[in-house]
Write an enzyme that holds these catalytic residues in place. Sequence first.
Site, mmCIF file in Angstrom:
data_model
loop_
_atom_site.group_PDB
_atom_site.id
_atom_site.type_symbol
_atom_site.label_atom_id
_atom_site.label_comp_id
_atom_site.label_asym_id
_atom_site.label_seq_id
_atom_site.Cartn_x
_atom_site.Cartn_y
_atom_site.Cartn_z
ATOM 1 N N ARG A 6 0.911 -1.201 -0.497
ATOM 2 C CA ARG A 6 -0.172 0.496 0.087
ATOM 3 C C ARG A 6 0.862 1.409 0.377
ATOM 4 O O ARG A 6 1.864 0.995 0.875
ATOM 5 C CB ARG A 6 -1.044 0.235 1.228
ATOM 6 C CG ARG A 6 -2.067 -0.948 1.486
ATOM 7 C CD ARG A 6 -2.761 -0.243 0.323
ATOM 8 N NE ARG A 6 -4.261 -1.489 0.120
ATOM 9 C CZ ARG A 6 -3.906 -2.781 -1.041
ATOM 10 N NH1 ARG A 6 -3.255 -2.544 -1.854
ATOM 11 N NH2 ARG A 6 -4.932 -3.252 -0.497
ATOM 12 N N GLU A 9 -3.836 6.990 -4.874
ATOM 13 C CA GLU A 9 -4.066 6.999 -6.076
ATOM 14 C C GLU A 9 -5.204 6.469 -6.013
ATOM 15 O O GLU A 9 -6.365 7.328 -5.869
ATOM 16 C CB GLU A 9 -4.123 4.914 -6.431
ATOM 17 C CG GLU A 9 -3.113 4.338 -5.659
ATOM 18 C CD GLU A 9 -3.183 2.986 -5.659
ATOM 19 O OE1 GLU A 9 -2.478 2.365 -4.901
ATOM 20 O OE2 GLU A 9 -3.644 2.226 -5.612
ATOM 21 N N HIS A 52 -1.206 0.023 -9.819
ATOM 22 C CA HIS A 52 -1.632 -0.078 -8.931
ATOM 23 C C HIS A 52 -2.185 -2.272 -9.110
ATOM 24 O O HIS A 52 -3.440 -1.743 -9.750
ATOM 25 C CB HIS A 52 -2.705 -0.030 -8.171
ATOM 26 C CG HIS A 52 -3.079 -1.378 -6.916
ATOM 27 N ND1 HIS A 52 -3.449 0.012 -5.864
ATOM 28 C CD2 HIS A 52 -3.122 -2.095 -6.595
ATOM 29 C CE1 HIS A 52 -4.001 -1.611 -4.787
ATOM 30 N NE2 HIS A 52 -3.170 -2.214 -5.509
ATOM 31 N N VAL A 53 -1.121 -2.232 -10.258
ATOM 32 C CA VAL A 53 -1.932 -3.771 -10.841
ATOM 33 C C VAL A 53 -1.225 -5.046 -10.619
ATOM 34 O O VAL A 53 -1.778 -6.016 -11.166
ATOM 35 C CB VAL A 53 -1.540 -3.865 -12.312
ATOM 36 C CG1 VAL A 53 -2.384 -2.321 -13.054
ATOM 37 C CG2 VAL A 53 -0.238 -3.253 -12.724
ATOM 38 N N GLY A 54 -1.376 -5.431 -9.488
ATOM 39 C CA GLY A 54 -0.032 -6.007 -9.070
ATOM 40 C C GLY A 54 -0.997 -7.394 -9.221
ATOM 41 O O GLY A 54 -0.561 -8.969 -9.305
HETATM 42 P P1 NAP Z 1 -1.074 -11.733 4.386
HETATM 43 O O1 NAP Z 1 -0.940 -13.346 4.227
HETATM 44 O O2 NAP Z 1 -1.712 -11.778 5.908
HETATM 45 O O3 NAP Z 1 0.520 -11.425 5.134
HETATM 46 C C1 NAP Z 1 0.592 -10.229 5.712
HETATM 47 C C2 NAP Z 1 1.998 -10.407 5.998
HETATM 48 O O4 NAP Z 1 2.649 -9.479 7.076
HETATM 49 C C3 NAP Z 1 1.713 -11.681 7.554
HETATM 50 O O5 NAP Z 1 3.473 -12.459 7.566
HETATM 51 C C4 NAP Z 1 2.458 -10.533 8.431
HETATM 52 O O6 NAP Z 1 2.852 -11.287 9.361
HETATM 53 C C5 NAP Z 1 3.144 -9.249 7.411
HETATM 54 N N1 NAP Z 1 2.563 -7.681 9.059
HETATM 55 C C6 NAP Z 1 1.451 -7.393 8.794
HETATM 56 N N2 NAP Z 1 1.448 -6.638 10.306
HETATM 57 C C7 NAP Z 1 3.107 -6.162 9.900
HETATM 58 C C8 NAP Z 1 2.874 -4.879 11.005
HETATM 59 N N3 NAP Z 1 2.614 -4.108 11.249
HETATM 60 N N4 NAP Z 1 4.774 -4.971 10.249
HETATM 61 C C9 NAP Z 1 5.605 -5.785 9.728
HETATM 62 N N5 NAP Z 1 4.626 -6.903 9.069
HETATM 63 C C10 NAP Z 1 3.665 -7.046 9.108
HETATM 64 O O7 NAP Z 1 -1.802 -11.020 3.413
HETATM 65 P P2 NAP Z 1 -1.644 -11.454 1.992
HETATM 66 O O8 NAP Z 1 -2.613 -12.367 1.760
HETATM 67 O O9 NAP Z 1 0.424 -11.949 1.714
HETATM 68 O O10 NAP Z 1 -1.988 -9.253 1.357
HETATM 69 C C11 NAP Z 1 -0.099 -8.879 1.907
HETATM 70 C C12 NAP Z 1 -0.538 -7.312 1.448
HETATM 71 O O11 NAP Z 1 -0.623 -7.015 0.249
HETATM 72 C C13 NAP Z 1 -2.360 -6.872 0.909
HETATM 73 O O12 NAP Z 1 -2.647 -7.165 2.594
HETATM 74 C C14 NAP Z 1 -2.621 -6.148 0.398
HETATM 75 O O13 NAP Z 1 -2.471 -4.435 1.456
HETATM 76 C C15 NAP Z 1 -1.505 -6.062 -0.123
HETATM 77 N N6 NAP Z 1 -1.596 -6.651 -1.912
HETATM 78 C C16 NAP Z 1 -1.451 -5.484 -2.785
HETATM 79 C C17 NAP Z 1 -1.925 -6.211 -3.899
HETATM 80 C C18 NAP Z 1 -1.599 -5.155 -5.282
HETATM 81 O O14 NAP Z 1 -1.898 -5.138 -6.381
HETATM 82 N N7 NAP Z 1 -0.047 -3.999 -5.454
HETATM 83 C C19 NAP Z 1 -2.317 -7.268 -4.195
HETATM 84 C C20 NAP Z 1 -2.572 -8.171 -3.375
HETATM 85 C C21 NAP Z 1 -1.634 -8.289 -2.000
HETATM 86 P P3 NAP Z 1 3.153 -10.781 10.802
HETATM 87 O O15 NAP Z 1 1.773 -10.893 11.379
HETATM 88 O O16 NAP Z 1 4.541 -11.841 11.689
HETATM 89 O O17 NAP Z 1 3.678 -9.121 11.362
HETATM 90 C C1 8YV Z 2 -6.980 -4.474 -4.982
HETATM 91 C C2 8YV Z 2 -4.994 -5.223 -4.025
HETATM 92 O O1 8YV Z 2 -8.271 -6.003 -5.014
HETATM 93 O O2 8YV Z 2 -5.802 -7.426 -2.939
HETATM 94 C C3 8YV Z 2 -5.390 -6.410 -3.097
HETATM 95 O O3 8YV Z 2 -5.170 -6.152 -1.305
HETATM 96 O O4 8YV Z 2 -4.587 -4.129 -3.521
HETATM 97 C C4 8YV Z 2 -5.663 -5.557 -5.580
HETATM 98 O O5 8YV Z 2 -6.045 -6.607 -5.836
HETATM 99 C C5 8YV Z 2 -7.259 -4.494 -6.942
HETATM 100 O O6 8YV Z 2 -6.285 -3.655 -7.316
HETATM 101 C C6 8YV Z 2 -8.368 -4.080 -7.308
HETATM 102 O O7 8YV Z 2 -8.882 -2.806 -5.744
#
Ligand code: NAP
Ligand code: 8YV
Length: 317
Positions: free
Chosen positions: A232, A261, A279-281
């Site tokens: 984020r 964004e 934001h195309v992850g």
């Molecule tokens: P997840 O499985 O819940 O993993 C989150 C990780 O973050 C955990 O390993 C957690 O470990 C760590 N974490 C949580 N709070 C923290 C803190 N305060 N400081 C340091 N580490 C912390 O989540 P996920 O499914 O992998 O997704 C992660 C994130 O990626 C989403 O929440 C979203 O914001 C982002 N994302 C972005 C896109 C994109 O399009 N760019 C797409 C999908 C997801 P601990 O509990 O040990 O801290």
């Molecule tokens: C967005 C993401 O959801 O899953 C997340 O947390 O950041 C992305 O997959 C997607 O850009 C639609 O809002």
Amino acid sequence: MSKPDLLLVSPIHGPTQAQLDADYTVHRYWEAADKPALLAKLAPTCVAAATSGGAGIKAQVIRALPGLKIVACFGVGYDGVDLAACKERGIRVTNTPDVLNECVADTTWMLILATVRRAVFNDKYVRSGKWLGGSAPLTDKVWGETLGIVGLGRIGKAIARRAEGFGMQVVYHGRHRQPDVAYEYFADLKAMARAVKILVLILPGGKATENLVDAEVLAALGPQGYLINVSRGSNVDEAAVLKALQDKTIAGAGLDVFVDEPRVPEAFFALDNVVLQPHVGSGTVATRNAMGQLVVDNLAAFFAGRALLTEVPETRG
Ligand code: NAP
Ligand code: 8YV
């Protein structure tokens, strides 16, 4: 039989909106000219809302819908949802985990390679005819370097698996050491930033992680280090990242996410040591369809009185 009302707070994936339109009377909140009037009209009947995880749903909207019982988020992150307001009212929240892990990991790797090996700079080098004047500058390397992952969760682990193919050493930072993980753990983010070549952020957004990567972490990453943010925009001090790129106190950055964004500070556009993505992850057809299906299936399960498929831990009983 009349279809149940559904408040769609923000726009989401088009085909998912079409599926929701088929099953519900969908009220598009962001399009409503008079939002309080829409909420007042829905107050007696509306029990369900859908939204993107980033836009989420604010306490003021939740308060205006006394019958609201479920918020289905399109996205694994749900930092835009006022969880305290949901918990207070026993409103259940769902997200779209796991189905996007591999495509988000691919995007992360696209950004790592494009940033360190300067794919965008070199593309322009060819198109502008500069190659005719001589070879492009040599770049840093990815293979064999140390990769630091902030947030070794579902997606972080998919990113780490790919690093093995690049002969890299993987280390990670989070709030907890994971006993079943062999990678080296750093409790201190600055210490990890000092130890790595490439620092990847893939942790949740929200207040708890706001500005986690600040000027001090960037200084620790240093002039040989690269920042890749696919988490984020709020997780970094964006002004500090811009300054570090301008002053070359970090080597480069690959950014998929931004604080406001889709508005991206224009000063980034002038820099050739940053690769920018909108934001195309998770942005492949297959993955977005799978995410949308989870939104649809969670809502259907709720209305049928079945167990929700992917409820977020904070609202689970
Ligand atoms: P997840 O499985 O819940 O993993 C989150 C990780 O973050 C955990 O390993 C957690 O470990 C760590 N974490 C949580 N709070 C923290 C803190 N305060 N400081 C340091 N580490 C912390 O989540 P996920 O499914 O992998 O997704 C992660 C994130 O990626 C989403 O929440 C979203 O914001 C982002 N994302 C972005 C896109 C994109 O399009 N760019 C797409 C999908 C997801 P601990 O509990 O040990 O801290
Ligand atoms: C967005 C993401 O959801 O899953 C997340 O947390 O950041 C992305 O997959 C997607 O850009 C639609 O809002």
